[in-house]
Write an enzyme that holds these catalytic residues in place. Sequence first.
Site, PDB file in Angstrom:
ATOM      1  N   GLY A 274      12.903   1.003   2.904  1.00  0.00           N
ATOM      2  CA  GLY A 274      12.960   2.381   2.423  1.00  0.00           C
ATOM      3  C   GLY A 274      11.923   3.259   3.095  1.00  0.00           C
TER       4      GLY A 274
ATOM      5  N   ASP B 203       4.366  -0.706  -6.845  1.00  0.00           N
ATOM      6  CA  ASP B 203       5.019  -1.908  -6.300  1.00  0.00           C
ATOM      7  C   ASP B 203       4.583  -3.193  -7.003  1.00  0.00           C
ATOM      8  OD1 ASP B 203       6.418  -0.397  -4.465  1.00  0.00           O
ATOM      9  OD2 ASP B 203       4.914  -0.626  -2.888  1.00  0.00           O
TER      10      ASP B 203
HETATM   11  C1  S3P Z   1       5.545   3.556   0.049  1.00  0.00           C
HETATM   12  C2  S3P Z   1       5.671   4.335  -1.067  1.00  0.00           C
HETATM   13  C3  S3P Z   1       6.215   3.858  -2.348  1.00  0.00           C
HETATM   14  C4  S3P Z   1       6.287   2.326  -2.392  1.00  0.00           C
HETATM   15  C5  S3P Z   1       6.810   1.737  -1.110  1.00  0.00           C
HETATM   16  C6  S3P Z   1       5.945   2.132   0.070  1.00  0.00           C
HETATM   17  C7  S3P Z   1       4.992   4.142   1.284  1.00  0.00           C
HETATM   18  O1  S3P Z   1       7.521   4.362  -2.503  1.00  0.00           O
HETATM   19  O2  S3P Z   1       7.079   1.925  -3.483  1.00  0.00           O
HETATM   20  O3  S3P Z   1       6.860   0.334  -1.193  1.00  0.00           O
HETATM   21  O4  S3P Z   1       4.637   3.390   2.205  1.00  0.00           O
HETATM   22  O5  S3P Z   1       4.888   5.372   1.358  1.00  0.00           O
HETATM   23  P1  S3P Z   1       7.794   5.778  -3.230  1.00  0.00           P
HETATM   24  O6  S3P Z   1       7.167   6.801  -2.415  1.00  0.00           O
HETATM   25  O7  S3P Z   1       9.286   5.884  -3.259  1.00  0.00           O
HETATM   26  O8  S3P Z   1       7.201   5.624  -4.590  1.00  0.00           O
END
Ligand code: S3P
Length: 438
Positions: free
Chosen positions: A98, A319
């Site tokens: 993601g 996380d």
């Molecule tokens: C992350 C932000 C978080 C986290 C992901 C990594 C990042 O997500 O859950 O594992 O590296 O910016 P969200 O921004 O959707 O909360």
Amino acid sequence: MSSDVRITASPGGKLCGRVRVPGDKSISHRSIMLGSLADGVTRVSGFLEGEDNLATLEAFRGMGVEIEHLGEGRLVIHGVGMDGLKRPRGSLYLGNSGTSMRLLAGLLSGQSFDLELTGDASLSSRPMRRVTDPLAAMGAHIETTHNGTAPLRLWGGYHLKGIDYVMPVASAQVKSSLLLAGLYARGRTCVTEPAPTRDHTERMLRGFGYAVQRDGDTICLEGGGRLTACDIDVPADISSAAFFLVGAAISPGSELVLEHVGINPTRIGVVNILRAMGADIEIRDERLVGGEPVADLRVRGGKLHGIAIPEDQVPLAIDEFPALFVAAACAEGETVLTGAEELRVKESDRIQAMADGLNVLGIDARSQPDGIVIQGGRLGGGSVDSHGDHRIAMAFAMASLRAGQEIEILDCANVNTSFPGFVSLAEVHGLRLEASTF
Ligand code: S3P
């Protein structure tokens, strides 16, 4: 395509010794992104060689950046400058990641070429309009499926303009996506966060010589600047350390030191929450490494008690909840989590996946729309499904330390997205795991 991996965890044991878990996933992604856009050569050590970060690495190689992978977490990135990326041959496949997809959506919105970003089944079901809507408001031509999911299509050659954006969700990925788009935008881009989220993008931009201002909850930068290459030492990932923190905290007789862990205040929720539950955790030898605070964490096994988790800790431990739910299952009394609906749109629906698995193990865990209520109790054994979510799999592996019987964990191949070598490292320090590939 990875094959299916099943982990069988035998009950009992304790965790002892000194461990250095692999590098921070968030910082590793950003090191590739900024190193690629910088003028000059960026040397990275401690890079996480997990599948998510390798997806980012391959994406930039696909856009013409020369990245030498020297092994053991060492990279040499030959930056191409802000306008040096080239159109990739096909679409960029980002696997389960993601962070890669959301940050790249922003970074690539201001390029001169068209492109498509794709991912695996889990990533293709996660919400993307949270980035594509504000990016479109900046002038990006970007499209999701009609469900608001990947594949994302971007059209090049459009000029972006700065935005003043108040985020409806506390998301570092959204904030970072817009700041990275803002590098290419005319004027000023400002993002206001409803609660503090991880600030690695801001810190690293400054490390590359780019001015970023913070005023209260609002982070701003001016477009049109340049990045200057620098060296990056990636600390161990507190999100990976979290499994060992919980494992040691729930198993009497454990004493573990986690070395060189990033303790950025925007990531420290897991330590705050475990301490509030009564865990014995000491932060030793705090130091600053390349703009990020780092320390060794000493944790001892003992008794935990349930708590109402303060909502301000949720983004700081976002996380770590799969692991924290295991701690709650081993604690005396009730643990209540609220204000955490974001957990439903992670690599899996982490509220449901954990509630289902804990129920299989005989724990009274009731999912709520925005959280969970867990009654501490005796863990039995059984077969639990990780739903291809690395953190669910590792959390249940740690649960075996307090289980009465064997735990079989299904669909674990994605442990490699964030923590390659987890099974062998956990075994060396006291877990009894066996991984089988099908
Ligand atoms: C992350 C932000 C978080 C986290 C992901 C990594 C990042 O997500 O859950 O594992 O590296 O910016 P969200 O921004 O959707 O909360």
